[in-house]
Each structure stands twice: as C-alpha cells, then as structure tokens.
Write an enzyme that holds these catalytic residues in place. Sequence first.
Site, PDB file in Angstrom:
ATOM      1  N   SER A 278      69.706  40.515  42.282  1.00  0.00           N
ATOM      2  CA  SER A 278      69.963  39.602  43.401  1.00  0.00           C
ATOM      3  C   SER A 278      70.376  38.244  42.850  1.00  0.00           C
ATOM      4  O   SER A 278      69.671  37.681  42.022  1.00  0.00           O
ATOM      5  CB  SER A 278      68.701  39.401  44.234  1.00  0.00           C
ATOM      6  OG  SER A 278      68.252  40.616  44.748  1.00  0.00           O
TER       7      SER A 278
ATOM      8  N   GLU B 197      68.801  32.806  42.909  1.00  0.00           N
ATOM      9  CA  GLU B 197      67.580  33.292  42.272  1.00  0.00           C
ATOM     10  C   GLU B 197      67.802  33.277  40.762  1.00  0.00           C
ATOM     11  O   GLU B 197      66.880  33.092  39.969  1.00  0.00           O
ATOM     12  CB  GLU B 197      67.308  34.725  42.756  1.00  0.00           C
ATOM     13  CG  GLU B 197      65.951  35.236  42.333  1.00  0.00           C
ATOM     14  CD  GLU B 197      65.894  36.733  42.224  1.00  0.00           C
ATOM     15  OE1 GLU B 197      65.827  37.220  41.076  1.00  0.00           O
ATOM     16  OE2 GLU B 197      65.918  37.406  43.259  1.00  0.00           O
TER      17      GLU B 197
ATOM     18  N   ARG C 146      59.208  34.736  43.994  1.00  0.00           N
ATOM     19  CA  ARG C 146      59.978  34.523  42.745  1.00  0.00           C
ATOM     20  C   ARG C 146      59.626  33.170  42.112  1.00  0.00           C
ATOM     21  O   ARG C 146      60.495  32.480  41.578  1.00  0.00           O
ATOM     22  CB  ARG C 146      61.490  34.581  43.023  1.00  0.00           C
ATOM     23  CG  ARG C 146      61.992  35.877  43.621  1.00  0.00           C
ATOM     24  CD  ARG C 146      61.929  37.025  42.624  1.00  0.00           C
ATOM     25  NE  ARG C 146      62.668  38.159  43.108  1.00  0.00           N
ATOM     26  CZ  ARG C 146      62.165  39.098  43.918  1.00  0.00           C
ATOM     27  NH1 ARG C 146      60.892  39.039  44.303  1.00  0.00           N
ATOM     28  NH2 ARG C 146      62.923  40.105  44.321  1.00  0.00           N
TER      29      ARG C 146
HETATM   30  N1  EPU Z   1      71.773  44.152  54.102  1.00  0.00           N
HETATM   31  C1  EPU Z   1      72.998  43.986  54.690  1.00  0.00           C
HETATM   32  N2  EPU Z   1      74.104  44.473  54.050  1.00  0.00           N
HETATM   33  C2  EPU Z   1      74.002  45.126  52.863  1.00  0.00           C
HETATM   34  C3  EPU Z   1      72.740  45.304  52.247  1.00  0.00           C
HETATM   35  C4  EPU Z   1      71.634  44.787  52.881  1.00  0.00           C
HETATM   36  O1  EPU Z   1      73.131  43.438  55.782  1.00  0.00           O
HETATM   37  O2  EPU Z   1      75.045  45.537  52.354  1.00  0.00           O
HETATM   38  C5  EPU Z   1      70.581  43.662  54.822  1.00  0.00           C
HETATM   39  C6  EPU Z   1      69.941  44.800  55.596  1.00  0.00           C
HETATM   40  O3  EPU Z   1      69.518  44.321  56.816  1.00  0.00           O
HETATM   41  C7  EPU Z   1      68.738  45.159  54.742  1.00  0.00           C
HETATM   42  C8  EPU Z   1      68.371  43.811  54.192  1.00  0.00           C
HETATM   43  O4  EPU Z   1      69.623  43.167  53.913  1.00  0.00           O
HETATM   44  O5  EPU Z   1      67.707  45.697  55.512  1.00  0.00           O
HETATM   45  C9  EPU Z   1      67.515  43.870  52.958  1.00  0.00           C
HETATM   46  O6  EPU Z   1      68.192  44.611  51.961  1.00  0.00           O
HETATM   47  P1  EPU Z   1      67.397  45.227  50.721  1.00  0.00           P
HETATM   48  O7  EPU Z   1      66.296  46.087  51.186  1.00  0.00           O
HETATM   49  O8  EPU Z   1      68.405  45.824  49.798  1.00  0.00           O
HETATM   50  O9  EPU Z   1      66.683  43.971  50.051  1.00  0.00           O
HETATM   51  P2  EPU Z   1      67.132  42.484  49.755  1.00  0.00           P
HETATM   52  O10 EPU Z   1      66.346  41.573  50.625  1.00  0.00           O
HETATM   53  O11 EPU Z   1      68.604  42.338  49.815  1.00  0.00           O
HETATM   54  C10 EPU Z   1      65.221  42.181  47.987  1.00  0.00           C
HETATM   55  C11 EPU Z   1      65.057  41.685  46.579  1.00  0.00           C
HETATM   56  C12 EPU Z   1      65.516  42.750  45.599  1.00  0.00           C
HETATM   57  C13 EPU Z   1      64.695  44.012  45.815  1.00  0.00           C
HETATM   58  C14 EPU Z   1      64.892  44.469  47.274  1.00  0.00           C
HETATM   59  C15 EPU Z   1      64.040  45.663  47.614  1.00  0.00           C
HETATM   60  C16 EPU Z   1      65.337  39.263  46.693  1.00  0.00           C
HETATM   61  C17 EPU Z   1      66.218  38.104  46.369  1.00  0.00           C
HETATM   62  N3  EPU Z   1      65.837  40.470  46.404  1.00  0.00           N
HETATM   63  O12 EPU Z   1      66.613  42.326  48.233  1.00  0.00           O
HETATM   64  O13 EPU Z   1      65.236  42.268  44.289  1.00  0.00           O
HETATM   65  O14 EPU Z   1      65.098  45.036  44.931  1.00  0.00           O
HETATM   66  O15 EPU Z   1      64.507  43.383  48.163  1.00  0.00           O
HETATM   67  O16 EPU Z   1      62.725  45.271  47.719  1.00  0.00           O
HETATM   68  O17 EPU Z   1      64.236  39.075  47.195  1.00  0.00           O
HETATM   69  C18 EPU Z   1      66.162  41.078  42.473  1.00  0.00           C
HETATM   70  O18 EPU Z   1      65.311  40.218  42.701  1.00  0.00           O
HETATM   71  O19 EPU Z   1      66.994  40.969  41.535  1.00  0.00           O
HETATM   72  C19 EPU Z   1      66.219  42.247  43.331  1.00  0.00           C
HETATM   73  C20 EPU Z   1      67.138  43.202  43.188  1.00  0.00           C
END
Ligand code: EPU
Length: 344
Positions: free
Chosen positions: A236, A340, A162
């Site tokens: 996010s 972010e 990012r």
């Molecule tokens: N998780 C939890 N509880 C929840 C949801 C998630 O514990 O309620 C944990 C789980 O272990 C899950 C992990 O968080 O495996 C990752 O969750 P997710 O795959 O939803 O991804 P994220 O790391 O939370 C990032 C990006 C998102 C992008 C997703 C999918 C960032 C800051 N965010 O989120 O990007 O859509 O991966 O690739 O890197 C954005 O930047 O606005 C955005 C939505």
Amino acid sequence: MVNTTYYQDLTKMNTFGMKVKARCFIEYDSVADLVDIEFEELARPVLHIGGGSNLLFTDDFKGTILHSKIDFIEILEDASDVLVSVGAGVVFDDFCAWAAKEGLWGVENLSYIPGEVGASAVQNIGAYGVEVKDVIHRVYCYDTVEEEFVSFGVEECGYGYRDSIFKDPEVKGRYIVTHVVFSLSRTPQPKLDYGHLKEAVELTGAELAPALIRRVIIKIRKEKLPEPSVMGSAGSFFKNPVVTVEHFARIEAVAKAEHGPDYKVPHYDLPDGTVKVPAAWMIEQCGWKGKRSGGAAVYDKQPLVIVNYTGEAYPEEIVGLERRIIASVKAKFDVELHPEVEHI
Ligand code: EPU
C-alpha cells in the site's frame, strides 16, 4: 560478524526496485555485533532497514545503511500463551510459516506481508483484521544514544495504525530492534471478520487451523497484490484516511451524484465516531486504476499500490504519480492522502 561495504547497490534491497546506491552499508548477524559498531563514527544520515518493503529511495543514499541478519526463532515459554522470541532479521513471513507449522495461532492473518520482524514492530504492520501489536509481547532494542540494551512492553510502544514510538521524529533511528517476543497461542482463535475471509475459509471445507488460514490469506494476497519479485512495489502506497461523519456525508454526496442515489460508498465506522474510507476506492473513483506514467503505474488490481511497472521506473516518476493522485483525491473528495511508504 559485521560486514561493511561501500557504494553498495541497493536495487535488490528495496522491493520497489529503485536503482540506487548507499555510500556505506553495514550488515551484522548477532545482537553482540551491535555493540562493536561505533555509531558516532558512521557517515550520516544513518538508516536501519529491514526488507526494504516500505521504502521509496528518491536518490542515492549519502550516509550509512544498517541491516540486521539476526535470525533466530525460539520458544521461551509454552503455556496457555506461547512466548516466542524472534530475531529482527527474520523474514516476517518465515516466522508466519513457522508458527503455522507449529500449530500456533496469532500471525496467520499476517501471512505473506513482505518485510522483516524488526521493521514489523516499528511499522505495526497489519492485514485482514489483525495488527502485529495484537501479538507483540515485548520489543527488545539497542539504544544507540545510551549504548545499552533496552526493552519496551507492548503498551509502551505507542502503537497506532501503522505507527509506533519508534517512528516519532524525536527518537527515530535511536532504537534498533534486535528481537521481538510474540505472544501466540495453541488455543484456536481464528479472526475471520475482515471482508469475505470467512466465506473463503469455509469454502475450503477444511478444519480450521493456522496453516489453513495462512493458505487462504496467501491466495487472496496473490490475487490482489503484486509479487515483489515480479513487479516492484512497496505494498500500500497510501494510508487509509479517517474523516468525520460530516465529511463522509459530503464524500457520499459526490459519489451519489455520479453513480445514482443507491450507490454505497465502502467505509468502516470506527469506535470513536469517525469513518475510515478506503483510499483504494477514492483513487479508483479519480480514474487512476491501471494508469501508467513512464515506468510507474497504479496497480490494476489494487489501486492503493503504485508499481515499478517496467522495472526501470525512476523515483521521480513514482513521486510524480503520487503527487497527481494526492491532488486529484483532494480536488474530488477534499481528502488529503498521506503516504504509508517512507520517502528516503
Ligand atoms: N477497493 C476499491 N477498488 C479496488 C480495491 C479495493 O474500491 O480496486 C476498496 C473496496 O471497497 C475494498 C476496500 O477498498 O473493500 C479495501 O480493500 P482491501 O481489503 O484490499 O484493503 P485496503 O484497505 O486497500 C489494507 C492495508 C493492506 C492490507 C489490506 C488487507 C493499508 C494502507 N493497507 O488495504 O496492507 O493487506 O488492508 O487487510 O491499511 C500494506 O500495508 O502494504 C498492505 C498491503
């Protein structure tokens, strides 16, 4: 054409739905228009926005907001790599939809991310194992200081998580992205290693194609993330923090003390030996999932997202929630979360 308005309502121009105004708002729809704008004369500060999907306006904006409506999509070269030039004002997902329809690989995993093409190249948007830098070939800009058009090859853009040179405090605002040349491909190159994406795609039983992966990604995103037209948010809110192995062991110890010795903390080992821990997990562990505070709330399906729950949230309520989340994650895991979302 350059269109200037004063005391412009920005509610519909920021996906958080903050009810703020801009003293001066300028919209233009061609690269040539940019040359006509007298940057020296504009009310300061000057902010160029895209879809307003990564911004939190904390107050009325006292300067000038610029917005591009440059909206062409043009294939420049159709060989083993397909070079596509896309205007900064194109909605990023419209570009993804176009690519899927053309059978072009590269941006299908980035489907349904809110925002516009110019901002995508500044923010290095990413999802489901792909970052936009993976498909960017060259970024074309207008340099508002030298008043000339310049371009940057992808390796000159300083891309990180990012992050890019366009976000460096020293040059921030200097370069306005006019269009981006992407390198897509007609040769299948599915990227399905993130989470359960592969299973979800296989479950469809359909033949692999960019349009299929796009459909699956949109379904996953709709299940987890709030629809900006229904509930305001900026996706996010925080970045996922990266910690040392020793720090991760301490985080694990905290989690195991609470959930038992077999508990597994979700994490990704990075190539440089550090560990990325999902901020969503930490926020949930601190009890924030689904919590409301005035008009703001932590989204119940994805706690990394702060939402304008009532549609009437004040910026102070969002910022207050942010501060309290940061403090409790710090107290429990000794991790400093960083937003972010850009605070304006
Ligand atoms: N998780 C939890 N509880 C929840 C949801 C998630 O514990 O309620 C944990 C789980 O272990 C899950 C992990 O968080 O495996 C990752 O969750 P997710 O795959 O939803 O991804 P994220 O790391 O939370 C990032 C990006 C998102 C992008 C997703 C999918 C960032 C800051 N965010 O989120 O990007 O859509 O991966 O690739 O890197 C954005 O930047 O606005 C955005 C939505």
